[in-house]
Write a protein that holds these residues in place. Structure first.
Motif, PDB file in Angstrom:
ATOM      1  N   LEU A  57       0.835  -1.203   0.000  1.00 18.70           N
ATOM      2  CA  LEU A  57       0.000   0.000   0.000  1.00 18.70           C
ATOM      3  C   LEU A  57       0.867   1.250   0.000  1.00 18.70           C
ATOM      4  O   LEU A  57       0.594   2.222  -0.742  1.00 18.70           O
ATOM      5  N   ALA A  58       1.940   1.243   0.796  1.00 19.38           N
ATOM      6  CA  ALA A  58       2.858   2.387   0.830  1.00 19.38           C
ATOM      7  C   ALA A  58       3.521   2.591  -0.524  1.00 19.38           C
ATOM      8  O   ALA A  58       3.677   3.728  -0.991  1.00 19.38           O
ATOM      9  N   GLY A  59       3.902   1.481  -1.166  1.00 19.87           N
ATOM     10  CA  GLY A  59       4.517   1.589  -2.486  1.00 19.87           C
ATOM     11  C   GLY A  59       3.557   2.123  -3.527  1.00 19.87           C
ATOM     12  O   GLY A  59       3.942   2.928  -4.396  1.00 19.87           O
ATOM     13  N   PHE A  60       2.307   1.708  -3.454  1.00 15.98           N
ATOM     14  CA  PHE A  60       1.302   2.201  -4.406  1.00 15.98           C
ATOM     15  C   PHE A  60       1.095   3.701  -4.241  1.00 15.98           C
ATOM     16  O   PHE A  60       1.074   4.460  -5.220  1.00 15.98           O
ATOM     17  N   VAL A  61       0.956   4.153  -2.998  1.00 17.12           N
ATOM     18  CA  VAL A  61       0.747   5.580  -2.732  1.00 17.12           C
ATOM     19  C   VAL A  61       1.969   6.383  -3.170  1.00 17.12           C
ATOM     20  O   VAL A  61       1.844   7.449  -3.780  1.00 17.12           O
ATOM     21  N   ALA A  62       3.177   5.858  -2.882  1.00 17.33           N
ATOM     22  CA  ALA A  62       4.412   6.567  -3.239  1.00 17.33           C
ATOM     23  C   ALA A  62       4.539   6.724  -4.749  1.00 17.33           C
ATOM     24  O   ALA A  62       4.884   7.801  -5.254  1.00 17.33           O
ATOM     25  N   ALA A  63       4.243   5.645  -5.488  1.00 18.22           N
ATOM     26  CA  ALA A  63       4.364   5.706  -6.946  1.00 18.22           C
ATOM     27  C   ALA A  63       3.256   6.557  -7.563  1.00 18.22           C
ATOM     28  O   ALA A  63       3.493   7.347  -8.484  1.00 18.22           O
ATOM     29  N   TYR A  64       2.034   6.405  -7.043  1.00 18.62           N
ATOM     30  CA  TYR A  64       0.894   7.134  -7.620  1.00 18.62           C
ATOM     31  C   TYR A  64       1.014   8.637  -7.387  1.00 18.62           C
ATOM     32  O   TYR A  64       0.706   9.445  -8.273  1.00 18.62           O
ATOM     33  N   CYS A  65       1.460   9.008  -6.192  1.00 15.03           N
ATOM     34  CA  CYS A  65       1.577  10.428  -5.850  1.00 15.03           C
ATOM     35  C   CYS A  65       2.928  11.014  -6.239  1.00 15.03           C
ATOM     36  O   CYS A  65       3.147  12.221  -6.071  1.00 15.03           O
ATOM     37  N   ASN A  66       3.834  10.171  -6.735  1.00 16.43           N
ATOM     38  CA  ASN A  66       5.157  10.617  -7.168  1.00 16.43           C
ATOM     39  C   ASN A  66       5.902  11.355  -6.047  1.00 16.43           C
ATOM     40  O   ASN A  66       6.495  12.408  -6.251  1.00 16.43           O
ATOM     41  N   LYS A  67       5.850  10.749  -4.839  1.00 18.22           N
ATOM     42  CA  LYS A  67       6.524  11.320  -3.673  1.00 18.22           C
ATOM     43  C   LYS A  67       7.889  10.658  -3.517  1.00 18.22           C
ATOM     44  O   LYS A  67       7.984   9.477  -3.172  1.00 18.22           O
ATOM     45  N   GLU A  68       8.943  11.400  -3.795  1.00 15.14           N
ATOM     46  CA  GLU A  68      10.284  10.828  -3.794  1.00 15.14           C
ATOM     47  C   GLU A  68      10.691  10.332  -2.418  1.00 15.14           C
ATOM     48  O   GLU A  68      11.269   9.246  -2.285  1.00 15.14           O
ATOM     49  N   THR A  69      10.395  11.107  -1.366  1.00 19.00           N
ATOM     50  CA  THR A  69      10.775  10.708  -0.008  1.00 19.00           C
ATOM     51  C   THR A  69      10.029   9.452   0.421  1.00 19.00           C
ATOM     52  O   THR A  69      10.623   8.523   0.985  1.00 19.00           O
ATOM     53  N   LEU A  70       8.724   9.415   0.133  1.00 10.61           N
ATOM     54  CA  LEU A  70       7.922   8.245   0.488  1.00 10.61           C
ATOM     55  C   LEU A  70       8.354   7.022  -0.314  1.00 10.61           C
ATOM     56  O   LEU A  70       8.369   5.904   0.206  1.00 10.61           O
ATOM     57  N   LEU A  71       8.721   7.233  -1.569  1.00 12.93           N
ATOM     58  CA  LEU A  71       9.182   6.119  -2.404  1.00 12.93           C
ATOM     59  C   LEU A  71      10.500   5.552  -1.877  1.00 12.93           C
ATOM     60  O   LEU A  71      10.712   4.334  -1.866  1.00 12.93           O
ATOM     61  N   ALA A  72      11.398   6.436  -1.409  1.00 15.65           N
ATOM     62  CA  ALA A  72      12.664   5.976  -0.834  1.00 15.65           C
ATOM     63  C   ALA A  72      12.413   5.177   0.448  1.00 15.65           C
ATOM     64  O   ALA A  72      13.034   4.127   0.687  1.00 15.65           O
ATOM     65  N   PHE A  73      11.477   5.653   1.267  1.00 15.31           N
ATOM     66  CA  PHE A  73      11.107   4.932   2.490  1.00 15.31           C
ATOM     67  C   PHE A  73      10.494   3.574   2.155  1.00 15.31           C
ATOM     68  O   PHE A  73      10.791   2.558   2.795  1.00 15.31           O
ATOM     69  N   TYR A  74       9.657   3.562   1.129  1.00 16.06           N
ATOM     70  CA  TYR A  74       9.035   2.315   0.692  1.00 16.06           C
ATOM     71  C   TYR A  74      10.080   1.308   0.234  1.00 16.06           C
ATOM     72  O   TYR A  74      10.005   0.116   0.559  1.00 16.06           O
ATOM     73  N   LEU A  75      11.084   1.773  -0.514  1.00 17.80           N
ATOM     74  CA  LEU A  75      12.123   0.881  -1.002  1.00 17.80           C
ATOM     75  C   LEU A  75      12.918   0.264   0.154  1.00 17.80           C
ATOM     76  O   LEU A  75      13.290  -0.905   0.113  1.00 17.80           O
ATOM     77  N   CYS A  76      13.169   1.050   1.182  1.00 19.81           N
ATOM     78  CA  CYS A  76      13.862   0.538   2.372  1.00 19.81           C
ATOM     79  C   CYS A  76      13.027  -0.533   3.064  1.00 19.81           C
ATOM     80  O   CYS A  76      13.536  -1.606   3.433  1.00 19.81           O
ATOM     81  N   CYS A  77      11.732  -0.248   3.223  1.00 15.78           N
ATOM     82  CA  CYS A  77      10.829  -1.208   3.867  1.00 15.78           C
ATOM     83  C   CYS A  77      10.709  -2.482   3.049  1.00 15.78           C
ATOM     84  O   CYS A  77      10.691  -3.593   3.591  1.00 15.78           O
ATOM     85  N   MET A  78      10.618  -2.325   1.728  1.00 17.13           N
ATOM     86  CA  MET A  78      10.514  -3.484   0.851  1.00 17.13           C
ATOM     87  C   MET A  78      11.742  -4.367   0.963  1.00 17.13           C
ATOM     88  O   MET A  78      11.647  -5.604   0.996  1.00 17.13           O
ATOM     89  N   ALA A  79      12.938  -3.750   1.007  1.00 18.39           N
ATOM     90  CA  ALA A  79      14.173  -4.519   1.142  1.00 18.39           C
ATOM     91  C   ALA A  79      14.178  -5.307   2.456  1.00 18.39           C
ATOM     92  O   ALA A  79      14.602  -6.469   2.498  1.00 18.39           O
ATOM     93  N   ILE A  80      13.679  -4.686   3.526  1.00 20.52           N
ATOM     94  CA  ILE A  80      13.619  -5.360   4.831  1.00 20.52           C
ATOM     95  C   ILE A  80      12.657  -6.536   4.785  1.00 20.52           C
ATOM     96  O   ILE A  80      12.962  -7.629   5.275  1.00 20.52           O
ATOM     97  N   VAL A  81      11.472  -6.328   4.174  1.00 21.54           N
ATOM     98  CA  VAL A  81      10.473  -7.394   4.082  1.00 21.54           C
ATOM     99  C   VAL A  81      11.014  -8.572   3.280  1.00 21.54           C
ATOM    100  O   VAL A  81      10.863  -9.739   3.675  1.00 21.54           O
ATOM    101  N   ILE A  82      11.637  -8.268   2.139  1.00 22.28           N
ATOM    102  CA  ILE A  82      12.206  -9.337   1.305  1.00 22.28           C
ATOM    103  C   ILE A  82      13.282 -10.090   2.080  1.00 22.28           C
ATOM    104  O   ILE A  82      13.354 -11.328   2.041  1.00 22.28           O
ATOM    105  N   GLY A  83      14.126  -9.348   2.813  1.00 21.88           N
ATOM    106  CA  GLY A  83      15.158  -9.984   3.621  1.00 21.88           C
ATOM    107  C   GLY A  83      14.570 -10.894   4.686  1.00 21.88           C
ATOM    108  O   GLY A  83      15.049 -12.017   4.892  1.00 21.88           O
TER     109      GLY A  83
END
Length: 268
Positions: A57-83
């Motif tokens: 959900l965070a990734g969808f909002v970050a990409a849809y709203c084109n929020k660079e800071t939120l997208l960077a936060f999402y990428l960090c969270c995604m890396a943690i989840v995958i790990g």
């Protein structure tokens, strides 16, 4: 919003929807007798499903709203989840790989011995302190009683592929030589084998083989038959795919911003 961000938003929305059946499967697994009686393993799939749900959900909002800071936060969270998912899968494979099952001639099912499983799984799941509660919990379920409704004759019972839990807890080990009356009622042999579980069996329907090591082994054997790992593997593949595209979108967005700023400075 760029094309890459559009694709990332769509993929994260799909992942968001895919997390719903993961949560549903996790709830179903939690209701199974073996998982339901073990608090340590009751809700991990459900929690992981909710985590994927929120991150997607965070990734969808970050990409849809084109929020660079939120997208960077999402990428960090995604890396943690995958790990975390990768660590969980590797750990689950290591501790469940040893197998305590062994074939029984003339039977469709297998019997189980406790010493065939990993020491970590044995110590943390069916140690002496935990087993008293697990045993009482299993006795309160319909795991064994429902077998008497499914099988009437010995031939039917011997030919079926019992689950590890049914084989280990609901009947005496085959080596003991008990005579079948019904799936949870057996006649004592004339010369019982020396296996300790042979003396633990009881025709008391609240006892059966719940005190047997074969029951503990059957409980651990049920973990090997779970299909939750397949769901997690598919989810990891999808998340890695989405993560790669999201990283590409983030990198392209930064490149576009840099180009736009230089272009703007050139005009000024």
């Amino acid at each position: 919003m760029g094309v890459a961000n559009n694709i990332t938003a769509v993929l994260n929305f799909v992942t968001f929807l895919c997390s719903i059946p993961i949560i549903a499967v996790g709830i179903w697994l939690a209701q199974q007798p073996d998982n339901g009686c073990i608090h340590l393993l009751r809700w991990p799939v459900v929690l992981l499903g909710f985590l994927v749900h929120l991150v997607s959900l965070a990734g969808f909002v970050a990409a849809y709203c084109n929020k660079e800071t939120l997208l960077a936060f999402y990428l960090c969270c995604m890396a943690i989840v995958i790990g975390l998912l990768l660590i969980l899968l590797v750990f689950a494979f290591i501790v469940t790989r040893p197998d305590g099952s062994y074939g029984v001639p003339g039977r469709g099912y297998q019997d189980f011995r406790l010493d065939g499983y990993s020491s970590w799984l044995t110590n943390h799941v069916v140690d002496s302190k935990s087993w008293t509660k697990i045993r009482a919990c299993l006795a309160d379920t319909d795991v064994c009683p429902k077998l008497t409704q499914q099988f009437i004759t010995a031939d039917q019972f011997f030919a079926t592929h019992l689950s590890p839990l049914h084989s280990g807890c609901c009947k005496p080990p085959t080596i003991c030589g008990y005579t079948f009356v019904n799936p949870t009622l057996w006649t004592n042999p004339v010369n019982p084998a020396g296996d300790l579980d042979c003396n633990q069996w009881s025709n008391d329907q609240t006892q059966l083989c719940y005190n047997c090591n074969s029951c503990k082994a059957g409980l651990l054997g049920n973990f090997k038959e779970r299909k939750a790992n397949i769901i997690l593997i598919v989810e990891v593949v999808v998340l890695i795919w989405v993560y790669i595209i999201a990283c590409s979108a983030f990198k392209n967005g930064q490149t576009e911003d840099l180009f736009f700023n230089r272009y703007k400075q050139g005009w000024t």
